[in-house]
Write a protein that holds these residues in place. Structure first.
Motif, mmCIF file in Angstrom:
data_model
loop_
_atom_site.group_PDB
_atom_site.id
_atom_site.type_symbol
_atom_site.label_atom_id
_atom_site.label_comp_id
_atom_site.label_asym_id
_atom_site.label_seq_id
_atom_site.Cartn_x
_atom_site.Cartn_y
_atom_site.Cartn_z
ATOM 1 N N SER A 112 10.940 -3.883 4.924
ATOM 2 C CA SER A 112 10.434 -2.798 4.070
ATOM 3 C C SER A 112 10.512 -3.161 2.599
ATOM 4 O O SER A 112 9.601 -2.848 1.818
ATOM 5 C CB SER A 112 11.206 -1.502 4.338
ATOM 6 N N LEU A 113 11.591 -3.830 2.206
ATOM 7 C CA LEU A 113 11.711 -4.279 0.813
ATOM 8 C C LEU A 113 10.602 -5.264 0.455
ATOM 9 O O LEU A 113 9.981 -5.151 -0.615
ATOM 10 C CB LEU A 113 13.081 -4.920 0.571
ATOM 11 N N LEU A 114 10.346 -6.217 1.344
ATOM 12 C CA LEU A 114 9.266 -7.171 1.090
ATOM 13 C C LEU A 114 7.907 -6.476 1.062
ATOM 14 O O LEU A 114 7.048 -6.823 0.249
ATOM 15 C CB LEU A 114 9.277 -8.279 2.146
ATOM 16 N N PHE A 115 7.715 -5.508 1.927
ATOM 17 C CA PHE A 115 6.462 -4.753 1.972
ATOM 18 C C PHE A 115 6.242 -3.989 0.664
ATOM 19 O O PHE A 115 5.149 -4.023 0.090
ATOM 20 C CB PHE A 115 6.480 -3.805 3.170
ATOM 21 N N ILE A 116 7.288 -3.326 0.177
ATOM 22 C CA ILE A 116 7.175 -2.589 -1.084
ATOM 23 C C ILE A 116 6.912 -3.549 -2.241
ATOM 24 O O ILE A 116 6.102 -3.258 -3.131
ATOM 25 C CB ILE A 116 8.418 -1.708 -1.318
ATOM 26 N N LEU A 117 7.569 -4.693 -2.224
ATOM 27 C CA LEU A 117 7.314 -5.696 -3.258
ATOM 28 C C LEU A 117 5.854 -6.148 -3.204
ATOM 29 O O LEU A 117 5.188 -6.255 -4.235
ATOM 30 C CB LEU A 117 8.248 -6.895 -3.076
ATOM 31 N N TRP A 118 5.327 -6.395 -2.016
ATOM 32 C CA TRP A 118 3.926 -6.791 -1.862
ATOM 33 C C TRP A 118 2.988 -5.702 -2.385
ATOM 34 O O TRP A 118 2.030 -6.007 -3.105
ATOM 35 C CB TRP A 118 3.626 -7.095 -0.392
ATOM 36 N N LEU A 119 3.274 -4.437 -2.065
ATOM 37 C CA LEU A 119 2.440 -3.338 -2.576
ATOM 38 C C LEU A 119 2.472 -3.295 -4.106
ATOM 39 O O LEU A 119 1.446 -3.080 -4.748
ATOM 40 C CB LEU A 119 2.897 -1.999 -1.996
ATOM 41 N N SER A 120 3.654 -3.510 -4.666
ATOM 42 C CA SER A 120 3.799 -3.518 -6.118
ATOM 43 C C SER A 120 3.027 -4.674 -6.744
ATOM 44 O O SER A 120 2.360 -4.514 -7.780
ATOM 45 C CB SER A 120 5.283 -3.614 -6.482
ATOM 46 N N MET A 121 3.094 -5.837 -6.117
ATOM 47 C CA MET A 121 2.392 -7.007 -6.646
ATOM 48 C C MET A 121 0.875 -6.817 -6.577
ATOM 49 O O MET A 121 0.153 -7.313 -7.451
ATOM 50 C CB MET A 121 2.825 -8.259 -5.880
ATOM 51 N N ARG A 122 0.392 -6.077 -5.573
ATOM 52 C CA ARG A 122 -1.046 -5.777 -5.499
ATOM 53 C C ARG A 122 -1.487 -4.951 -6.709
ATOM 54 O O ARG A 122 -2.564 -5.165 -7.252
ATOM 55 C CB ARG A 122 -1.371 -4.984 -4.227
ATOM 56 N N ILE A 123 -0.643 -4.027 -7.127
ATOM 57 C CA ILE A 123 -0.962 -3.206 -8.301
ATOM 58 C C ILE A 123 -0.997 -4.092 -9.547
ATOM 59 O O ILE A 123 -1.942 -4.022 -10.339
ATOM 60 C CB ILE A 123 0.063 -2.064 -8.480
ATOM 61 N N SER A 124 0.020 -4.911 -9.705
ATOM 62 C CA SER A 124 0.074 -5.799 -10.874
ATOM 63 C C SER A 124 -1.141 -6.722 -10.924
ATOM 64 O O SER A 124 -1.753 -6.905 -11.987
ATOM 65 C CB SER A 124 1.356 -6.636 -10.846
ATOM 66 N N ALA A 125 -1.498 -7.303 -9.797
ATOM 67 C CA ALA A 125 -2.662 -8.198 -9.747
ATOM 68 C C ALA A 125 -3.947 -7.431 -10.068
ATOM 69 O O ALA A 125 -4.806 -7.934 -10.810
ATOM 70 C CB ALA A 125 -2.769 -8.855 -8.372
ATOM 71 N N GLY A 144 2.912 4.300 -4.028
ATOM 72 C CA GLY A 144 3.609 5.568 -4.245
ATOM 73 C C GLY A 144 3.960 6.245 -2.932
ATOM 74 O O GLY A 144 5.054 6.786 -2.763
ATOM 75 N N ASN A 145 3.032 6.214 -1.989
ATOM 76 C CA ASN A 145 3.289 6.837 -0.696
ATOM 77 C C ASN A 145 4.424 6.122 0.020
ATOM 78 O O ASN A 145 5.280 6.770 0.625
ATOM 79 C CB ASN A 145 2.006 6.833 0.138
ATOM 80 N N ALA A 146 4.448 4.795 -0.045
ATOM 81 C CA ALA A 146 5.545 4.050 0.582
ATOM 82 C C ALA A 146 6.880 4.416 -0.069
ATOM 83 O O ALA A 146 7.883 4.628 0.629
ATOM 84 C CB ALA A 146 5.289 2.547 0.478
#
Length: 139
Positions: A24-37, A62-64
């Motif tokens: 879940s931590l890696l998933f949230i990090l991936w979601l965050s990196m998608r926003i940054s990109a 945000g939903n996650a």
């Protein structure tokens, strides 16, 4: 159950919690990196700049963030009372639900099937966890 058996039972259950928490931590990090990109690509410093794809990425993140912390707390408490198999079933269903939801949020046509299935799995795991915890507390 001996102390050794109880320790092994709980260690296995908490290892299951550790797996789903780490994923879940890696998933949230991936979601965050998608926003940054997306912000870099679209040259948006704050917010979504009115870009629907960036809005969708931001909402998926945000939903996650709205669901994952509470689910992981529930999963950790479930591990106190139930086996690793139960923890894996709940954690796996929840994680798959979150991935489906995030994928569905990125689809152009809304509401997307992945988004709906993701929310259904999320709701079912919340209801299931609540039921397990209430049962453990009462019985």
């Amino acid at each position: 159950m001996s102390i050794e058996q109880a320790l092994a039972f709980h260690t296995e259950a908490f290892r299951a919690v550790a797996l789903w928490t780490g994923l879940s931590l890696l998933f949230i990090l991936w979601l965050s990196m998608r926003i940054s990109a997306g912000r870099r690509k679209l040259k948006v410093s704050v917010g979504d700049g009115g870009h629907p794809a960036l809005t969708a990425s931001t909402r998926a993140f945000g939903n996650a963030i709205e669901y994952v912390p509470l689910a992981l707390v529930a999963l950790a408490v479930v591990a106190v009372f139930y086996s690793a198999a139960i923890v894996h079933a709940v954690g796996g269903a929840f994680f798959i639900g979150r991935v489906l939801h995030a994928w569905g949020m990125g689809q152009e046509k809304q509401p997307a099937v992945g988004r709906m299935l993701g929310m259904i799995l999320t709701y079912l795991t919340f209801i299931g966890s609540a039921g397990l915890l209430i049962f453990a507390a009462v019985f």
